[in-house]
Structures are given as C-alpha cells and as structure tokens.
Design a protein around this motif. Structure first.
Motif, PDB file in Angstrom:
ATOM      1  N   PRO A  61       8.844  -9.158 -13.807  1.00 34.07           N
ATOM      2  CA  PRO A  61       7.575  -8.791 -12.986  1.00 34.07           C
ATOM      3  C   PRO A  61       7.496  -7.647 -12.011  1.00 34.07           C
ATOM      4  O   PRO A  61       6.400  -7.040 -11.809  1.00 34.07           O
ATOM      5  N   TRP A  62       8.778  -7.184 -11.640  1.00 38.64           N
ATOM      6  CA  TRP A  62       8.940  -5.986 -10.589  1.00 38.64           C
ATOM      7  C   TRP A  62       8.463  -4.791 -11.345  1.00 38.64           C
ATOM      8  O   TRP A  62       8.227  -3.828 -10.614  1.00 38.64           O
ATOM      9  N   GLY A  63       8.557  -4.816 -12.783  1.00 43.63           N
ATOM     10  CA  GLY A  63       8.161  -3.476 -13.503  1.00 43.63           C
ATOM     11  C   GLY A  63       6.804  -3.507 -14.000  1.00 43.63           C
ATOM     12  O   GLY A  63       6.490  -2.757 -14.740  1.00 43.63           O
ATOM     13  N   HIS A  64       6.022  -4.544 -13.506  1.00 42.23           N
ATOM     14  CA  HIS A  64       4.555  -4.516 -14.044  1.00 42.23           C
ATOM     15  C   HIS A  64       3.754  -5.028 -12.631  1.00 42.23           C
ATOM     16  O   HIS A  64       3.264  -6.104 -12.611  1.00 42.23           O
ATOM     17  N   PRO A  65       3.735  -3.950 -11.878  1.00 44.68           N
ATOM     18  CA  PRO A  65       2.902  -4.162 -10.278  1.00 44.68           C
ATOM     19  C   PRO A  65       1.560  -4.350 -10.770  1.00 44.68           C
ATOM     20  O   PRO A  65       0.834  -3.812 -11.771  1.00 44.68           O
ATOM     21  N   ILE A  66       0.948  -5.092  -9.814  1.00 46.85           N
ATOM     22  CA  ILE A  66      -0.604  -5.249  -9.882  1.00 46.85           C
ATOM     23  C   ILE A  66      -0.844  -4.777  -8.102  1.00 46.85           C
ATOM     24  O   ILE A  66      -0.306  -5.336  -7.240  1.00 46.85           O
ATOM     25  N   PHE A  67      -2.010  -4.226  -8.316  1.00 51.17           N
ATOM     26  CA  PHE A  67      -2.619  -3.886  -7.030  1.00 51.17           C
ATOM     27  C   PHE A  67      -4.065  -4.335  -6.858  1.00 51.17           C
ATOM     28  O   PHE A  67      -4.726  -4.255  -7.860  1.00 51.17           O
ATOM     29  N   PRO A  68      -4.657  -4.505  -5.695  1.00 44.14           N
ATOM     30  CA  PRO A  68      -5.801  -4.721  -5.408  1.00 44.14           C
ATOM     31  C   PRO A  68      -6.867  -3.924  -5.897  1.00 44.14           C
ATOM     32  O   PRO A  68      -6.582  -2.636  -5.727  1.00 44.14           O
ATOM     33  N   VAL A  69      -7.943  -4.393  -6.270  1.00 49.56           N
ATOM     34  CA  VAL A  69      -8.890  -3.222  -6.954  1.00 49.56           C
ATOM     35  C   VAL A  69      -9.327  -2.218  -5.980  1.00 49.56           C
ATOM     36  O   VAL A  69      -9.972  -1.242  -6.134  1.00 49.56           O
ATOM     37  N   GLU A  70      -9.403  -2.675  -4.605  1.00 47.25           N
ATOM     38  CA  GLU A  70     -10.044  -1.983  -3.654  1.00 47.25           C
ATOM     39  C   GLU A  70      -9.226  -0.745  -3.311  1.00 47.25           C
ATOM     40  O   GLU A  70      -9.739   0.478  -3.047  1.00 47.25           O
ATOM     41  N   LEU A  71      -7.956  -0.427  -3.565  1.00 51.09           N
ATOM     42  CA  LEU A  71      -7.276   0.633  -3.663  1.00 51.09           C
ATOM     43  C   LEU A  71      -7.827   1.467  -4.364  1.00 51.09           C
ATOM     44  O   LEU A  71      -7.659   2.960  -4.095  1.00 51.09           O
ATOM     45  N   PHE A  72      -8.033   1.239  -5.805  1.00 45.02           N
ATOM     46  CA  PHE A  72      -8.493   2.028  -6.767  1.00 45.02           C
ATOM     47  C   PHE A  72      -9.639   2.547  -6.409  1.00 45.02           C
ATOM     48  O   PHE A  72     -10.071   3.663  -6.677  1.00 45.02           O
ATOM     49  N   GLU A  73     -10.665   1.809  -5.888  1.00 46.84           N
ATOM     50  CA  GLU A  73     -11.785   2.289  -5.642  1.00 46.84           C
ATOM     51  C   GLU A  73     -11.734   3.318  -4.551  1.00 46.84           C
ATOM     52  O   GLU A  73     -12.678   4.269  -4.559  1.00 46.84           O
ATOM     53  N   GLU A 127       0.831  -1.323   0.119  1.00 49.47           N
ATOM     54  CA  GLU A 127      -0.081   0.174   0.101  1.00 49.47           C
ATOM     55  C   GLU A 127       0.727   1.344  -0.097  1.00 49.47           C
ATOM     56  O   GLU A 127       0.572   2.333  -0.708  1.00 49.47           O
ATOM     57  N   ASP A 128       2.083   1.175   0.640  1.00 53.78           N
ATOM     58  CA  ASP A 128       2.953   2.338   0.662  1.00 53.78           C
ATOM     59  C   ASP A 128       3.418   2.413  -0.882  1.00 53.78           C
ATOM     60  O   ASP A 128       3.669   3.843  -1.237  1.00 53.78           O
ATOM     61  N   ARG A 129       3.629   1.416  -1.470  1.00 55.92           N
ATOM     62  CA  ARG A 129       4.221   1.616  -2.833  1.00 55.92           C
ATOM     63  C   ARG A 129       3.094   2.272  -3.647  1.00 55.92           C
ATOM     64  O   ARG A 129       3.295   3.162  -4.701  1.00 55.92           O
ATOM     65  N   PHE A 130       1.948   1.993  -3.461  1.00 56.09           N
ATOM     66  CA  PHE A 130       0.657   2.291  -4.241  1.00 56.09           C
ATOM     67  C   PHE A 130       0.573   3.825  -3.878  1.00 56.09           C
ATOM     68  O   PHE A 130       0.464   4.551  -5.252  1.00 56.09           O
ATOM     69  N   SER A 159     -11.588  -6.572 -12.982  1.00 63.12           N
ATOM     70  CA  SER A 159     -10.688  -7.557 -12.257  1.00 63.12           C
ATOM     71  C   SER A 159     -10.445  -7.337 -10.863  1.00 63.12           C
ATOM     72  O   SER A 159     -10.617  -5.970 -10.423  1.00 63.12           O
ATOM     73  N   GLU A 160     -10.067  -8.386 -10.184  1.00 65.53           N
ATOM     74  CA  GLU A 160     -10.202  -8.130  -8.612  1.00 65.53           C
ATOM     75  C   GLU A 160      -8.513  -7.373  -8.300  1.00 65.53           C
ATOM     76  O   GLU A 160      -8.302  -6.697  -7.474  1.00 65.53           O
ATOM     77  N   LYS A 161      -7.449  -7.722  -9.168  1.00 64.43           N
ATOM     78  CA  LYS A 161      -6.214  -6.888  -9.022  1.00 64.43           C
ATOM     79  C   LYS A 161      -6.060  -6.255 -10.612  1.00 64.43           C
ATOM     80  O   LYS A 161      -6.394  -6.961 -11.660  1.00 64.43           O
ATOM     81  N   VAL A 162      -5.340  -5.001 -10.395  1.00 66.71           N
ATOM     82  CA  VAL A 162      -5.259  -4.353 -11.537  1.00 66.71           C
ATOM     83  C   VAL A 162      -3.795  -4.208 -11.665  1.00 66.71           C
ATOM     84  O   VAL A 162      -2.942  -3.994 -11.122  1.00 66.71           O
ATOM     85  N   SER A 163      -3.597  -4.311 -13.322  1.00 70.98           N
ATOM     86  CA  SER A 163      -2.081  -4.213 -13.584  1.00 70.98           C
ATOM     87  C   SER A 163      -2.208  -2.884 -14.113  1.00 70.98           C
ATOM     88  O   SER A 163      -2.688  -2.035 -14.943  1.00 70.98           O
ATOM     89  N   LEU A 164      -0.818  -2.078 -13.398  1.00 69.60           N
ATOM     90  CA  LEU A 164      -0.648  -0.744 -13.917  1.00 69.60           C
ATOM     91  C   LEU A 164      -0.037  -0.728 -15.486  1.00 69.60           C
ATOM     92  O   LEU A 164      -0.346   0.370 -16.018  1.00 69.60           O
ATOM     93  N   THR A 165       0.493  -1.711 -15.612  1.00 66.60           N
ATOM     94  CA  THR A 165       1.126  -1.996 -17.043  1.00 66.60           C
ATOM     95  C   THR A 165      -0.130  -1.577 -18.231  1.00 66.60           C
ATOM     96  O   THR A 165      -0.217  -1.166 -19.168  1.00 66.60           O
ATOM     97  N   GLU A 166      -1.163  -2.613 -17.685  1.00 69.43           N
ATOM     98  CA  GLU A 166      -2.507  -2.529 -18.776  1.00 69.43           C
ATOM     99  C   GLU A 166      -3.144  -0.936 -18.614  1.00 69.43           C
ATOM    100  O   GLU A 166      -3.474  -0.551 -19.821  1.00 69.43           O
ATOM    101  N   ILE A 167      -3.052  -0.520 -17.724  1.00 71.93           N
ATOM    102  CA  ILE A 167      -3.585   0.897 -17.549  1.00 71.93           C
ATOM    103  C   ILE A 167      -2.700   1.808 -18.636  1.00 71.93           C
ATOM    104  O   ILE A 167      -3.225   2.831 -19.478  1.00 71.93           O
ATOM    105  N   GLY A 168      -1.277   1.686 -18.525  1.00 73.92           N
ATOM    106  CA  GLY A 168      -0.436   2.562 -19.168  1.00 73.92           C
ATOM    107  C   GLY A 168      -0.674   2.061 -20.948  1.00 73.92           C
ATOM    108  O   GLY A 168      -0.708   2.989 -21.644  1.00 73.92           O
ATOM    109  N   LEU A 169      -0.955   0.905 -20.900  1.00 79.04           N
ATOM    110  CA  LEU A 169      -1.130   0.509 -22.564  1.00 79.04           C
ATOM    111  C   LEU A 169      -2.321   1.055 -22.994  1.00 79.04           C
ATOM    112  O   LEU A 169      -2.610   1.623 -24.104  1.00 79.04           O
ATOM    113  N   ALA A 170      -3.383   0.913 -22.281  1.00 79.33           N
ATOM    114  CA  ALA A 170      -4.676   1.404 -22.607  1.00 79.33           C
ATOM    115  C   ALA A 170      -4.915   2.732 -22.955  1.00 79.33           C
ATOM    116  O   ALA A 170      -5.771   3.424 -23.702  1.00 79.33           O
TER     117      ALA A 170
END
Length: 506
Positions: free
Chosen positions: A193-205, A135-138, A214-225
């Motif tokens: 994998p350290w460059g493609h972090p995934i965080f629980p969806v609850e943090l984004f909400e 969570e600190d990283r997020f 998804s229950e887990k959100v990939s920051l890489t996929e956000i950047g791509l989208a």
C-alpha cells in the motif's frame, strides 16, 4: 539501437555511483537502467528531485538504539553536477524557482531539481521519502511533476520524446500537467500500500482545479488511466496486481526486473567468462578473491574469531514484510556460520527501528554477527559477491521482484529464497539455488493469524534447508560450487539489463 527519440524516466530516486539520492531497490534499479542506457547509446533522461540531506543515516546509543541523522550530499557528487539553468513553476499558488542540475554518463543524463529559495518548498525536498504530513508528501510530488513538465517543454520539447516512463505512483501526477498522448508508460514497483498513495480530492481541486468523482484519489489509478502501457516487474507480481486492481487487469503486463552486469559482476568473473574458462575450479578462485575483499572490509569494523566459516548474507531494507525476524531467530539458534546483516529502516518505522537495535546488539555481543547499518551500492558489491549464500526471505506476495538475488547469482553466490517475486522465474530448487515456502498469490497480511501460521511453517523449512546448505558448503564444496556455477550460467541470459531496457524503446 535505432532509437531516435529521447526516453524520459521520472522517478523519486536513483542510485548513481556517488551521492545519497536513493533509499532502496527502486533507486538502484533506475541507476542500473541509467548506466545501461548510456552504454547502449540510448538517449535516456532521468528527472528527479535533489535531496540536500539525502535519505537517512544512523548513529547508535550505547544500548544499540538507532538515532536518525541527515545524509548531506558528499562533495565528490556535488562537484560532478552542472547547472542547466533555472525554471519557474507554480506550486500551492506560489511561484517556485528551481535550478536544474545535470549528472551525465555517456548518452544518459539525470536532472535534479533543486529549489533555490529557502522556506517551505526547500524543506519539502530536504530528504527523500521523509515527510511530516501527507500534504507535504503530496506537494513534494506536485513539485516533481510540475518541474518535469516545465523542463520537458523548455529544455527538451515534447516532439523529441519517444516515451515518458512513470516509475511508481508518486510520479503519476505528471500527466495532470503535461498532456502527452501515447507517450506514457507506467511501471508499478510494489504490491504494498505504501506504493499506491491516496490523497483527499480537496488537494487536487486546490492545486489543479480538478474535481474527481471520488472523495479520495488514487495516484496508481491516475497512472493507469493516463498510460498506454502498464508494466509490473515480475510474472508473480503481475498475477498479484491483477487481484489488487482487477478493474485494470486487462491493461497490465510485466517485464521482470534485471541488473547491470557491468555494474554488479566482479572483474574476475567477467574475465573468466570472456576467456571461456569459467568452471568450478576457476570459480572457486574468483570466489575466494571476493571473499578476502569482503573479510578485509569486515575486519575494519569488527574483529572476527574465525573466518573459516560459511558467510551468510541478509541485506535489504529493514521492514516487516522482508521478515527480519527470520534472521533474528536463526541467529539466536547459533548455527556454525558468519552472519552479515545489512540495511536500515525508515525513521518512522518503529518496528524496523527495533530490529536495527537488535542487529546492532548482535554486532556488539555475538562474535560471528556483523551488522552494516550504512548499507549502500559499494558495500552491496562486496556482500553480494563475497558471501557464500544470500538469504532472500520476503513474505509471500509482498515482494514485487527483488534484484539482490540476481546480483548475487551472477557472482556465483546462490540464494536460499522464499517463493516470491522474480525468484520463481530464475531459481530452480537445488539446481542453481534453493527455495522454501509456498507460492502464495494472494496479498495475505503478515500480522493476521493466517500470516503468523504461514510464517511458522515457512520458518521450519527455511531453517532446515539453511542448515543443510551450511553443511554442504563445509563438507561437499564440489557440489556447492556446481550450484554456484549454475547460478551464473542460468542467470546471465535472464537478468541482463541490456535485454530488459529494449522493452521500453520499442
């Protein structure tokens, strides 16, 4: 260069000529882009966080065990920072006041965001890449995103921005708080994998009010989208990433990394090139001058019994995929050479710390081994110009590009390299350097039986070629210098950052 808009580059780290604001390759690369942009007259704005205690430094116990300690920012760096005023953002439901500090080089500028109040938010950005909890990283990168968005709105204005470059997935939160259609460029800097972090969806909400599928959100996929263009950093990295994110393969392209020639090439070689008199004879003189500078630096740290041996350099972040065990094995076999090992591990990387301990023990016990734990940009210049050979040993497919071999090559220091990253686009075996191993384009786990088998096979070839190169340096200097000269001549047109940066201003 005909660029009318401001290029904004958001990054977790940047290696300037002073300050502890970087951990490794990404920071050094961004620093090279920063100085190159300034030299070219490009308006280039870097947005990042201010880390009061840098990344990490180390002391050592008597047995060689590393003890991590902070890296307080030096006074000479702090004296060059100028305040651009304060901005306020909301993170974790609280108002956070930050001061924006500016570091300028010609038309390029870096803005460091520094929390003013003490407490949780101050602790959040105390150090680069070192967090106690996910969570600190997020929230660290939420802070970077919100601060960047607010600074662009209040100090730049979006209509003056031509491109916003998102470096690595940790910066990909910015599009969630700053809508900028057609402006985002996403650069993926690692397949790991350290460059493609995934965080629980609850943090984004909780933070943004967004509900993802998804229950887990990939920051890489956000950047791509969110981006109109996504670059990988070498041709091989491009191929590897197509297999990691096949559902975004159509969106990927690549621009192979480069280096700032003015920052990394020695003055002596620059002069030889400008006068048109670079040849094996003049290169030998330039290399001897660089060697003496390196030996002077080493003698201040350790007494050497002999300085007439070839100098072999292995310098990089100490972690498994860089294969530090190749270096420990070859040192144990005691070839007739001086080995300079440089780099440090992340303080939470237990295996990396064990290798630091081993290298420190070698430094204390073996006459021809020097370990430089406090490796930085200034020391890199000495090592990558003063050595005779650079060892570039990443496990196949895990190195996105690498630039140390480029910096060495433009100074007439050829590499013995595994077939990975940008090496395949630059080194021709036996012509301007040497290659070993297999061109594997799958992300094989080094710790599996398949990885172990591959390691054993590649180490045999690595050792065989290294011993032949040491013999070449000792007994056939003319042929060695021809390889060194070809490394300069073939690398320069392919690695010059001035050419690379043009892709981002089109």
């Amino acid at each position: 260069m005909g660029n009318t808009g401001i290029i904004v580059s958001v990054t977790p780290e940047i290696a300037l000529e002073e300050g502890y604001t970087y951990a490794g390759g990404l920071g050094v690369l961004e620093g090279d882009k920063f100085y190159t942009a300034g030299d070219l007259g490009i308006r280039y704005l870097v947005l990042t966080l201010f880390y009061e205690n840098g990344y990490v430094d180390y002391d050592f116990k008597e047995d060689g065990s590393p003890i991590p300690r902070p890296q307080p920012q030096p006074d000479n760096f702090l004296s060059h920072l100028q305040s651009k005023g304060k901005i306020s953002v909301k993170v974790r439901g609280e108002n956070v006041l930050l001061e924006a500090f500016s570091y300028k080089y010609k038309t390029a500028e870096t803005i460091f965001f520094h929390p003013i109040q003490l407490g949780w938010v101050h602790n959040l950005v105390d150090k680069l890449y070192i967090e106690e909890h996910y969570e600190d990283r997020f929230y660290k990168y939420v802070l970077l995103a919100r601060a960047s968005a607010e600074y662009i709105r209040t100090h730049v204005t979006l209509n003056r921005v031509s491109k916003i470059i998102l470096n690595e997935a940790y910066t990909a939160l910015l599009p969630l708080v700053l809508r900028a259609p057609e402006k985002y460029i996403f650069i993926i800097h690692t397949p790991g994998p350290w460059g493609h972090p995934i965080f629980p969806v609850e943090l984004f909400e909780r933070e943004f009010g967004f509900k993802f599928i998804s229950e887990k959100v990939s920051l890489t996929e956000i950047g791509l989208a969110a981006s109109t263009k996504t670059y990988t950093v070498s041709r091989k990295h491009f191929k590897v990433m197509q297999k990691i994110i096949p559902h975004f393969a159509h969106q990927l392209s690549y621009v192979t990394n480069g280096v700032s020639l003015s920052r990394w090439m020695t003055d002596h070689i620059k002069k030889l090139i400008s006068k048109g008199c670079l040849n094996t004879k003049s290169l030998a003189t330039a290399k001897q001058e660089a060697r003496e500078k390196l030996l002077k630096f080493i003698r201040a740290r350790k007494k050497l019994n002999s300085t007439n041996k070839p100098i072999i350099v292995w310098s990089r972040r100490i972690t498994r995929y860089k294969r530090p065990y190749f270096i420990t094995r070859i040192i144990e076999e005691d070839p007739d050479a001086i080995f300079i090992v440089a780099g440090k591990a992340h303080p939470y990387d237990v295996e990396g710390l064990r290798y630091m301990k081993k290298f420190r023990q070698y430094h204390m016990e073996k006459p021809s081994v020097i370990y430089i734990h406090d490796y930085d940009v200034d020391k890199a210049r000495l090592l990558l110009s003063g050595g005779d050979l650079l060892l570039f040993t990443p496990f196949p497919s895990w190195e996105a590009c690498g630039t140390s071999f480029m910096k060495a090559g433009i100074n007439g220091v050829p590499s013995l390299a595994s077939r990975d990253g940008g090496v395949l686009e630059l080194i021709e075996d036996g012509v301007n350097g040497w290659l070993f191993g297999r061109n594997e384009e799958r992300l094989v786990d080094p710790q599996t039986p398949e990885g172990t088998k591959l390691d054993e096979k590649e180490y045999k070839e690595f050792k065989s070629k290294l011993l032949k190169i040491i013999d070449l340096i000792n007994n056939n200097e003319d042929d060695y210098l021809k390889v060194a000269l070809r490394s300069i001549k073939t690398f320069i047109p392919k690695v010059d950052m001035k050419e690379k940066i043009r892709y981002f201003i089109k």
